[in-house]
Motif scaffolding. Structure first.
Motif, PDB file in Angstrom:
ATOM      1  N   VAL A  13       0.831  -1.196   0.000  1.00  0.00           N
ATOM      2  CA  VAL A  13       0.000   0.000   0.000  1.00  0.00           C
ATOM      3  C   VAL A  13       0.872   1.256   0.000  1.00  0.00           C
ATOM      4  CG1 VAL A  13      -1.650   1.349   1.378  1.00  0.00           C
ATOM      5  CG2 VAL A  13      -2.013  -1.087   1.034  1.00  0.00           C
ATOM      6  N   VAL A  14       1.937   1.266   0.795  1.00  0.00           N
ATOM      7  CA  VAL A  14       2.838   2.418   0.838  1.00  0.00           C
ATOM      8  C   VAL A  14       3.503   2.615  -0.515  1.00  0.00           C
ATOM      9  CG1 VAL A  14       5.003   3.268   1.831  1.00  0.00           C
ATOM     10  CG2 VAL A  14       3.222   2.375   3.322  1.00  0.00           C
ATOM     11  N   VAL A  15       3.953   1.553  -1.148  1.00  0.00           N
ATOM     12  CA  VAL A  15       4.583   1.649  -2.469  1.00  0.00           C
ATOM     13  C   VAL A  15       3.583   2.195  -3.489  1.00  0.00           C
ATOM     14  CG1 VAL A  15       5.521   0.274  -4.370  1.00  0.00           C
ATOM     15  CG2 VAL A  15       6.337  -0.106  -2.040  1.00  0.00           C
ATOM     16  N   ILE A  16       2.346   1.731  -3.452  1.00  0.00           N
ATOM     17  CA  ILE A  16       1.325   2.212  -4.377  1.00  0.00           C
ATOM     18  C   ILE A  16       1.053   3.701  -4.142  1.00  0.00           C
ATOM     19  CG2 ILE A  16      -1.135   2.058  -4.970  1.00  0.00           C
ATOM     20  CD1 ILE A  16      -0.880  -0.991  -4.569  1.00  0.00           C
ATOM     21  N   ILE A  17       0.983   4.122  -2.897  1.00  0.00           N
ATOM     22  CA  ILE A  17       0.736   5.530  -2.583  1.00  0.00           C
ATOM     23  C   ILE A  17       1.897   6.397  -3.065  1.00  0.00           C
ATOM     24  CG2 ILE A  17       0.539   7.187  -0.676  1.00  0.00           C
ATOM     25  CD1 ILE A  17      -1.129   5.064   0.804  1.00  0.00           C
ATOM     26  N   VAL A  18       3.136   5.954  -2.835  1.00  0.00           N
ATOM     27  CA  VAL A  18       4.304   6.723  -3.275  1.00  0.00           C
ATOM     28  C   VAL A  18       4.349   6.811  -4.795  1.00  0.00           C
ATOM     29  CG1 VAL A  18       6.828   6.682  -3.378  1.00  0.00           C
ATOM     30  CG2 VAL A  18       5.669   6.290  -1.205  1.00  0.00           C
ATOM     31  N   CYS A  19       4.068   5.703  -5.477  1.00  0.00           N
ATOM     32  CA  CYS A  19       4.062   5.714  -6.952  1.00  0.00           C
ATOM     33  C   CYS A  19       2.968   6.629  -7.493  1.00  0.00           C
ATOM     34  CB  CYS A  19       3.880   4.301  -7.492  1.00  0.00           C
ATOM     35  SG  CYS A  19       5.324   3.248  -7.276  1.00  0.00           S
ATOM     36  N   LEU A  24       1.405  11.731 -10.006  1.00  0.00           N
ATOM     37  CA  LEU A  24       0.646  12.987  -9.988  1.00  0.00           C
ATOM     38  C   LEU A  24       1.576  14.200 -10.071  1.00  0.00           C
ATOM     39  CD1 LEU A  24      -2.128  12.227  -7.343  1.00  0.00           C
ATOM     40  CD2 LEU A  24      -2.405  12.503  -9.813  1.00  0.00           C
ATOM     41  N   HIS A  25       2.689  14.138  -9.379  1.00  0.00           N
ATOM     42  CA  HIS A  25       3.650  15.238  -9.437  1.00  0.00           C
ATOM     43  C   HIS A  25       4.236  15.383 -10.842  1.00  0.00           C
ATOM     44  CE1 HIS A  25       6.572  18.138  -8.126  1.00  0.00           C
ATOM     45  NE2 HIS A  25       7.529  17.421  -8.687  1.00  0.00           N
ATOM     46  N   LEU A  26       4.549  14.270 -11.487  1.00  0.00           N
ATOM     47  CA  LEU A  26       5.070  14.330 -12.857  1.00  0.00           C
ATOM     48  C   LEU A  26       4.025  14.887 -13.826  1.00  0.00           C
ATOM     49  CD1 LEU A  26       7.092  10.998 -13.104  1.00  0.00           C
ATOM     50  CD2 LEU A  26       7.989  13.327 -13.075  1.00  0.00           C
ATOM     51  N   ARG A  27       2.782  14.493 -13.650  1.00  0.00           N
ATOM     52  CA  ARG A  27       1.711  15.016 -14.517  1.00  0.00           C
ATOM     53  C   ARG A  27       1.554  16.519 -14.312  1.00  0.00           C
ATOM     54  NH1 ARG A  27      -1.208  11.473 -18.089  1.00  0.00           N
ATOM     55  NH2 ARG A  27      -0.628   9.419 -17.365  1.00  0.00           N
ATOM     56  N   TRP A  28       1.639  16.976 -13.053  1.00  0.00           N
ATOM     57  CA  TRP A  28       1.526  18.389 -12.764  1.00  0.00           C
ATOM     58  C   TRP A  28       2.679  19.152 -13.421  1.00  0.00           C
ATOM     59  CZ3 TRP A  28       4.793  21.682 -10.055  1.00  0.00           C
ATOM     60  CH2 TRP A  28       4.294  22.950  -9.825  1.00  0.00           C
ATOM     61  N   ALA A  29       3.894  18.614 -13.298  1.00  0.00           N
ATOM     62  CA  ALA A  29       5.066  19.270 -13.896  1.00  0.00           C
ATOM     63  C   ALA A  29       4.952  19.295 -15.424  1.00  0.00           C
ATOM     64  CB  ALA A  29       6.345  18.567 -13.464  1.00  0.00           C
ATOM     65  N   GLU A  30       4.458  18.206 -16.003  1.00  0.00           N
ATOM     66  CA  GLU A  30       4.287  18.151 -17.454  1.00  0.00           C
ATOM     67  C   GLU A  30       3.245  19.172 -17.921  1.00  0.00           C
ATOM     68  OE1 GLU A  30       3.129  14.845 -20.876  1.00  0.00           O
ATOM     69  OE2 GLU A  30       2.853  14.380 -18.757  1.00  0.00           O
ATOM     70  N   ARG A  31       2.164  19.301 -17.179  1.00  0.00           N
ATOM     71  CA  ARG A  31       1.129  20.271 -17.533  1.00  0.00           C
ATOM     72  C   ARG A  31       1.668  21.696 -17.424  1.00  0.00           C
ATOM     73  NH1 ARG A  31      -4.607  21.479 -14.602  1.00  0.00           N
ATOM     74  NH2 ARG A  31      -5.239  23.067 -16.086  1.00  0.00           N
TER      75      ARG A  31
END
Length: 148
Positions: A13-19, A24-31
């Motif tokens: 669960v922790v790995v899934i949350i971190v991924c 989401l951060h990469l998508r925000w930076a790309e946008r």
């Protein structure tokens, strides 16, 4: 044995949350990068339209084309421009309307264009803009004298 499963499931669960957070951060930076690319294109088109207006001089045909290009660019700018850029553009349009058919003050025009470029830089890359402002750079623009 059940404690081992709880640890494994918790780890997954922790790995899934971190991924998910990283994605989401990469998508925000790309946008943000895409928006800045579009803004840069519009800001460049605005400066190019102003240069065409200056270069048109007394040629009415070139002046009409330059005005149309400026109007279309301002329409796009109204959709993506920051508050500072829009205020500077309004100052520029007021200036151009004030000196519609007369000789205008090149120093005042350059001051307005400097403010416009500074605001565009602040919008696109605030940290770099701050360093440039601290160096007190004045931007240069080509504005030939108008011939009637």
């Amino acid at each position: 044995m059940s404690e081992d499963w709880i640890v494994v499931i918790g780890g997954v669960v922790v790995v899934i949350i971190v991924c998910t957070a990283a994605m989401l951060h990469l998508r925000w930076a790309e946008r943000r990068m895409h928006e800045n690319t579009h803004k840069l294109r519009v800001y460049s088109d605005l400066l190019n339209a102003i240069t065409e207006l200056n270069l048109a001089g007394g040629d009415t045909y070139k002046m009409d084309i330059a005005k149309k290009n400026l109007a279309l660019t301002i329409n796009r700018l109204n959709l993506v421009g920051s508050i500072g850029v829009l205020k500077s553009t309004n100052d520029l349009l007021d200036f151009l309307n004030e000196y519609k058919d007369k000789e205008y003050d090149n120093l005042r025009l350059h001051n307005i264009l400097n403010t416009l470029v500074i605001e565009a830089r602040r919008d696109l890359n605030p940290s770099h803009a701050r360093r440039v402002e601290e160096s007190q750079v004045r931007y240069r623009f080509f504005a030939p004298p108008r011939n009637k």
